[in-house]
Design a protein around this motif. Structure first.
Motif, PDB file in Angstrom:
ATOM      1  N   VAL A   1       9.063  17.207  25.293  1.00  0.00           N
ATOM      2  CA  VAL A   1       8.475  16.938  23.950  1.00  0.00           C
ATOM      3  C   VAL A   1       7.078  16.461  24.214  1.00  0.00           C
ATOM      4  CG1 VAL A   1       8.450  15.108  21.922  1.00  0.00           C
ATOM      5  CG2 VAL A   1      10.643  16.154  22.998  1.00  0.00           C
ATOM      6  N   GLN A   2       6.127  16.554  23.351  1.00  0.00           N
ATOM      7  CA  GLN A   2       4.804  16.346  23.484  1.00  0.00           C
ATOM      8  C   GLN A   2       4.287  16.113  21.757  1.00  0.00           C
ATOM      9  OE1 GLN A   2       2.001  19.084  25.030  1.00  0.00           O
ATOM     10  NE2 GLN A   2       3.425  20.579  24.688  1.00  0.00           N
ATOM     11  N   ILE A   3       3.305  15.560  21.718  1.00  0.00           N
ATOM     12  CA  ILE A   3       2.472  15.002  20.342  1.00  0.00           C
ATOM     13  C   ILE A   3       1.523  16.343  20.128  1.00  0.00           C
ATOM     14  CG2 ILE A   3       1.146  13.519  19.233  1.00  0.00           C
ATOM     15  CD1 ILE A   3       3.763  12.409  19.515  1.00  0.00           C
ATOM     16  N   VAL A   4       1.727  16.881  19.122  1.00  0.00           N
ATOM     17  CA  VAL A   4       0.592  17.906  19.092  1.00  0.00           C
ATOM     18  C   VAL A   4      -0.393  17.782  17.724  1.00  0.00           C
ATOM     19  CG1 VAL A   4       2.248  19.818  19.850  1.00  0.00           C
ATOM     20  CG2 VAL A   4       2.246  19.277  17.273  1.00  0.00           C
ATOM     21  N   GLU A   5      -0.030  16.739  16.943  1.00  0.00           N
ATOM     22  CA  GLU A   5      -0.879  16.513  15.868  1.00  0.00           C
ATOM     23  C   GLU A   5      -0.926  15.066  15.673  1.00  0.00           C
ATOM     24  OE1 GLU A   5      -0.186  18.447  12.219  1.00  0.00           O
ATOM     25  OE2 GLU A   5       0.080  20.302  13.136  1.00  0.00           O
ATOM     26  N   PHE A   6      -1.805  14.243  15.596  1.00  0.00           N
ATOM     27  CA  PHE A   6      -2.147  12.838  15.064  1.00  0.00           C
ATOM     28  C   PHE A   6      -3.343  12.716  14.124  1.00  0.00           C
ATOM     29  CE2 PHE A   6      -3.858   8.533  15.621  1.00  0.00           C
ATOM     30  CZ  PHE A   6      -2.161   7.991  15.234  1.00  0.00           C
ATOM     31  N   ASP A   7      -3.034  12.151  12.858  1.00  0.00           N
ATOM     32  CA  ASP A   7      -4.136  12.036  11.814  1.00  0.00           C
ATOM     33  C   ASP A   7      -3.932  10.787  11.386  1.00  0.00           C
ATOM     34  OD1 ASP A   7      -5.054  14.610  11.948  1.00  0.00           O
ATOM     35  OD2 ASP A   7      -3.597  15.325  10.785  1.00  0.00           O
ATOM     36  N   GLU A   8      -5.207   9.963  11.351  1.00  0.00           N
ATOM     37  CA  GLU A   8      -5.312   8.693  10.476  1.00  0.00           C
ATOM     38  C   GLU A   8      -6.285   8.945   9.467  1.00  0.00           C
ATOM     39  OE1 GLU A   8      -5.020   4.860  13.037  1.00  0.00           O
ATOM     40  OE2 GLU A   8      -6.089   6.095  14.244  1.00  0.00           O
ATOM     41  N   VAL A   9      -6.000   8.830   8.276  1.00  0.00           N
ATOM     42  CA  VAL A   9      -6.884   9.130   7.058  1.00  0.00           C
ATOM     43  C   VAL A   9      -6.904   7.785   6.115  1.00  0.00           C
ATOM     44  CG1 VAL A   9      -7.351  10.582   5.009  1.00  0.00           C
ATOM     45  CG2 VAL A   9      -6.328  11.434   7.081  1.00  0.00           C
ATOM     46  N   PRO A  10      -7.910   6.880   6.015  1.00  0.00           N
ATOM     47  CA  PRO A  10      -8.153   5.916   5.176  1.00  0.00           C
ATOM     48  C   PRO A  10      -7.914   6.270   3.795  1.00  0.00           C
ATOM     49  CG  PRO A  10      -9.703   6.001   6.701  1.00  0.00           C
ATOM     50  CD  PRO A  10      -9.087   7.265   6.880  1.00  0.00           C
ATOM     51  N   ILE A  11      -7.181   5.542   2.994  1.00  0.00           N
ATOM     52  CA  ILE A  11      -6.954   5.853   1.464  1.00  0.00           C
ATOM     53  C   ILE A  11      -7.971   4.630   0.713  1.00  0.00           C
ATOM     54  CG2 ILE A  11      -5.505   6.213  -0.342  1.00  0.00           C
ATOM     55  CD1 ILE A  11      -3.255   6.704   1.783  1.00  0.00           C
ATOM     56  N   PRO A  12      -9.043   5.289   0.148  1.00  0.00           N
ATOM     57  CA  PRO A  12      -9.813   4.176  -0.234  1.00  0.00           C
ATOM     58  C   PRO A  12      -9.522   3.585  -1.526  1.00  0.00           C
ATOM     59  CG  PRO A  12     -11.033   6.601  -0.297  1.00  0.00           C
ATOM     60  CD  PRO A  12      -9.582   6.426   0.416  1.00  0.00           C
ATOM     61  N   TYR A  13      -8.705   4.502  -2.311  1.00  0.00           N
ATOM     62  CA  TYR A  13      -8.406   4.283  -3.670  1.00  0.00           C
ATOM     63  C   TYR A  13      -7.388   3.072  -3.743  1.00  0.00           C
ATOM     64  CZ  TYR A  13      -5.043   7.852  -3.239  1.00  0.00           C
ATOM     65  OH  TYR A  13      -3.933   8.715  -2.864  1.00  0.00           O
ATOM     66  N   LEU A  14      -6.884   2.636  -2.701  1.00  0.00           N
ATOM     67  CA  LEU A  14      -5.706   1.853  -2.490  1.00  0.00           C
ATOM     68  C   LEU A  14      -6.122   0.400  -1.692  1.00  0.00           C
ATOM     69  CD1 LEU A  14      -2.529   3.776  -1.593  1.00  0.00           C
ATOM     70  CD2 LEU A  14      -3.055   3.084  -3.758  1.00  0.00           C
TER      71      LEU A  14
ATOM     72  N   ARG B   1      -3.735  -1.875  14.410  1.00  0.00           N
ATOM     73  CA  ARG B   1      -3.992  -0.474  14.284  1.00  0.00           C
ATOM     74  C   ARG B   1      -3.221   0.117  15.323  1.00  0.00           C
ATOM     75  NH1 ARG B   1      -6.393   3.014  17.094  1.00  0.00           N
ATOM     76  NH2 ARG B   1      -6.941   4.775  16.398  1.00  0.00           N
ATOM     77  N   GLN B   2      -3.640  -0.066  16.720  1.00  0.00           N
ATOM     78  CA  GLN B   2      -3.100   0.493  17.685  1.00  0.00           C
ATOM     79  C   GLN B   2      -1.499   0.522  17.815  1.00  0.00           C
ATOM     80  OE1 GLN B   2      -5.109   2.393  19.781  1.00  0.00           O
ATOM     81  NE2 GLN B   2      -2.855   3.292  20.580  1.00  0.00           N
ATOM     82  N   ILE B   3      -1.099  -0.694  17.252  1.00  0.00           N
ATOM     83  CA  ILE B   3       0.543  -0.859  17.553  1.00  0.00           C
ATOM     84  C   ILE B   3       1.356   0.183  16.745  1.00  0.00           C
ATOM     85  CG2 ILE B   3       2.463  -2.318  16.784  1.00  0.00           C
ATOM     86  CD1 ILE B   3       0.563  -4.732  17.812  1.00  0.00           C
ATOM     87  N   LEU B   4       0.579   0.110  15.264  1.00  0.00           N
ATOM     88  CA  LEU B   4       1.353   1.145  14.145  1.00  0.00           C
ATOM     89  C   LEU B   4       1.210   2.447  14.631  1.00  0.00           C
ATOM     90  CD1 LEU B   4      -0.323  -0.603  11.007  1.00  0.00           C
ATOM     91  CD2 LEU B   4       1.900  -0.471  11.682  1.00  0.00           C
ATOM     92  N   ALA B   5      -0.047   2.970  15.265  1.00  0.00           N
ATOM     93  CA  ALA B   5      -0.148   4.230  15.832  1.00  0.00           C
ATOM     94  C   ALA B   5       0.604   4.588  16.983  1.00  0.00           C
ATOM     95  CB  ALA B   5      -1.791   4.626  16.336  1.00  0.00           C
ATOM     96  N   ASP B   6       0.974   3.532  17.897  1.00  0.00           N
ATOM     97  CA  ASP B   6       2.114   3.928  18.903  1.00  0.00           C
ATOM     98  C   ASP B   6       3.400   3.914  18.418  1.00  0.00           C
ATOM     99  OD1 ASP B   6       0.033   3.796  20.708  1.00  0.00           O
ATOM    100  OD2 ASP B   6       0.194   1.790  21.511  1.00  0.00           O
TER     101      ASP B   6
END
Length: 526
Positions: A483-496, A458-463
């Motif tokens: 440059v800076q990160i202004v948005e970061f979202d992780e949303v599980p997709i339960p139907y997949l 998880r952390q590797i993919l996020a980084d």
């Protein structure tokens, strides 16, 4: 120095800025072809503050011309939609649910072919080059000039769209305009496909408009790079605008919101932008417009490309007012305000006349509205305030206190307080906040993809996603140190299956004025 321009339905606003300091600002009536209004605004700006065209480092323009063209169904190219996904997806063909008149306006044709992937990259079926060639041959016979290609889960794996595009280009020639869905929309086949078809239909008009904008600058001796505002308040260069005209659809409201953030000093607030025709209400979060989290309907078509969460009502400075003041808008005199309003010598009662009569604005001839009944004026103003307040309430997501900033020339229609919302903040130079928002816009890089998140990954993919977004912003022309990160979202997709998670990252940075944007880098600014 840089120039910011925003083309509205009634006025074209322009500002000359040195860093964050506004040196000069003007309003000029919008013309039917928009380039005339821009030329007039540039001339007026030069007259107000004599500057050397060679001192201008960049020009930023925001316009909803492409959205208006789609709604009015003008200038649209004959377009074909090619979907890759057979044997799946056959039940709902491309353009399903579209208004019939819009399908006719784009001379829409659709084709289904094999290809596509599952969310984890597995093929649905192999791409069949001969099948693509047969479809391309039919496109050629039908006079298709622009092609939209979409593939199942192409945001995860783009190879089918890329391969099909190469075949179509070989068959139709190098001049055919091709739009690929993984470059435009997000996960969700039908909505992403719809956005891609709309983009394809606007490609020819985009060339015409961009050439006109560039010519306007040349005629005024300005050789600086030209950028257009995107839906999220960041910039794109003109080559990117030619390829992705849908990215400009909401640039007007987003420019106003970004300008409101700068002028008010508030990073989070509700913004009321009142122009000559409409009032747009949005919410700023961390200095950027809150994005719509659901599908967005454009001209009756469901789409899922990046758009701000904006609620619009038909109230503006040019809105028609009935005899008793109970009805204000949605009809408007638009860009004819300067000739049809009572205070400008016309014979039509508008919201601007009401504001002048109430002492909220000082434009035109006040004596021309001295005869208006005080009850009529009070009723109309109350009607405006309540409708605008209701619009702000609809944009709330919590019961927490929400500061309200009013911008746009038409914001003089609002009294100092709104029912249930308290004091309205109207910052200095509120009337040209849209042009200021365009002038100070930044550049962005975005990553939006679906990953199978395995144990310990998880952390590797996020980084990796964060770094890719930063790299895309830099490639798009941002100064690396800004440059800076202004948005970061992780949303599980339960139907997949496979612990699928949507990872979305957005990075923004200040434009490096001397480097210029590069088209290849702008791929990341979706």
């Amino acid at each position: 120095m840089r120039i910011g321009i925003d083309v509205g339905g009634t006025n074209t606003d322009a500002v000359l800025m040195d860093g964050t300091t506004v040196i000069g600002h003007v309003k000029h009536s919008t013309s039917k072809d928009i380039t005339g209004g821009i030329g007039g605004a540039l001339t007026a700006l030069q007259q107000q503050y004599s500057f050397s065209p060679s001192a201008v480092q960049a020009v930023m323009i925001g316009t909803t011309h492409f959205l208006n063209a789609l709604i009015e169904q003008r200038g649209l190219a004959p377009t074909a939609a090619l979907r890759l996904g057979l044997p799946a997806t056959a039940a709902l063909p491309p353009m399903v649910g579209w208004p019939r008149d819009l399908v006719s306006a784009v001379q829409g044709r659709h084709y289904l072919a094999h290809g596509g992937h599952e969310f984890d990259g597995r093929r649905i079926s192999p791409l069949d080059p001969d099948e693509i060639r047969r479809h391309a041959a039919d496109m050629a016979r039908s006079g298709t000039r622009s092609v939209a290609i979409s593939s199942v889960f192409s945001p995860v794996n783009l190879e089918c769209e890329a391969a099909a595009a190469e075949i179509v280009r070989q068959e139709l020639g190098p001049d055919v305009a091709i739009s690929l869905s993984h470059e435009i929309g997000r996960v969700g086949l039908l909505q992403r496909e719809n956005a891609t078809i709309i983009n394809a239909a606007l490609r020819e008009l985009a060339d015409h408009i961009v050439d006109g904008l560039a010519s306007s600058l040349v005629e005024h001796g300005i050789a600086a790079p030209l950028y257009l505002s995107q839906n999220d308040g960041t910039l794109m260069d003109i080559e990117y605008a030619r390829r992705y005209p849908v990215a400009t659809f909401a640039s007007g409201p987003t420019n106003s919101m970004r300008g409101a953030a700068v002028l008010s000093g508030l990073a989070s607030c509700a913004v009321i932008d009142i122009g000559g025709t409409t009032t747009d209400v949005g919410v700023l979060t961390n200095g950027f417009p809150r994005e719509a989290t659901t599908e967005v309907t454009v001209a009756g078509v469901r789409t899922n490309f990046r758009m701000p969460d904006v609620f619009s009502i038909g109230i503006g400075g040019g809105s028609l007012v009935d005899a008793d003041g109970l009805t204000v808008g949605p009809e408007s005199v638009g860009y004819e305000l300067g000739s049809r309003a009572l205070v400008f010598g016309g014979d039509t009662l508008t919201a601007t006349d009401i504001a002048v009569a109430a002492g909220l604005a000082d434009v035109g001839d006040r004596s021309a509205v001295a005869h208006l009944d005080r009850g009529l004026v009070s009723t109309a103003l109350d009607r405006i305030s309540r409708r605008v307040a209701d619009a702000v309430e609809q944009m709330r997501t919590t019961s927490d206190p929400l500061s309200v900033v009013a911008v746009g020339g038409g914001s003089v229609l609002l009294e100092h307080e709104l029912p249930g919302l308290g004091t309205v903040i109207r910052p200095e130079r509120f009337d040209v906040a849209n042009a200021i928002g365009a002038a100070i816009a930044q550049v962005s890089g975005e990553v939006d993809r679906v990953e199978a998140v395995r144990d310990g990954r998880r952390q590797i993919l996020a980084d990796d996603a964060r770094q890719e977004a930063i790299d895309r912003a830099v490639a798009a022309g941002a100064r690396p140190e800004s440059v800076q990160i202004v948005e970061f979202d992780e949303v599980p997709i339960p139907y997949l299956p496979g612990n699928a998670t949507r990872i979305r990252v957005k990075a923004v940075g200040d434009l490096a004025l001397h480097s210029g944007l590069v088209s290849t880098g702008q791929e990341g600014s979706r």
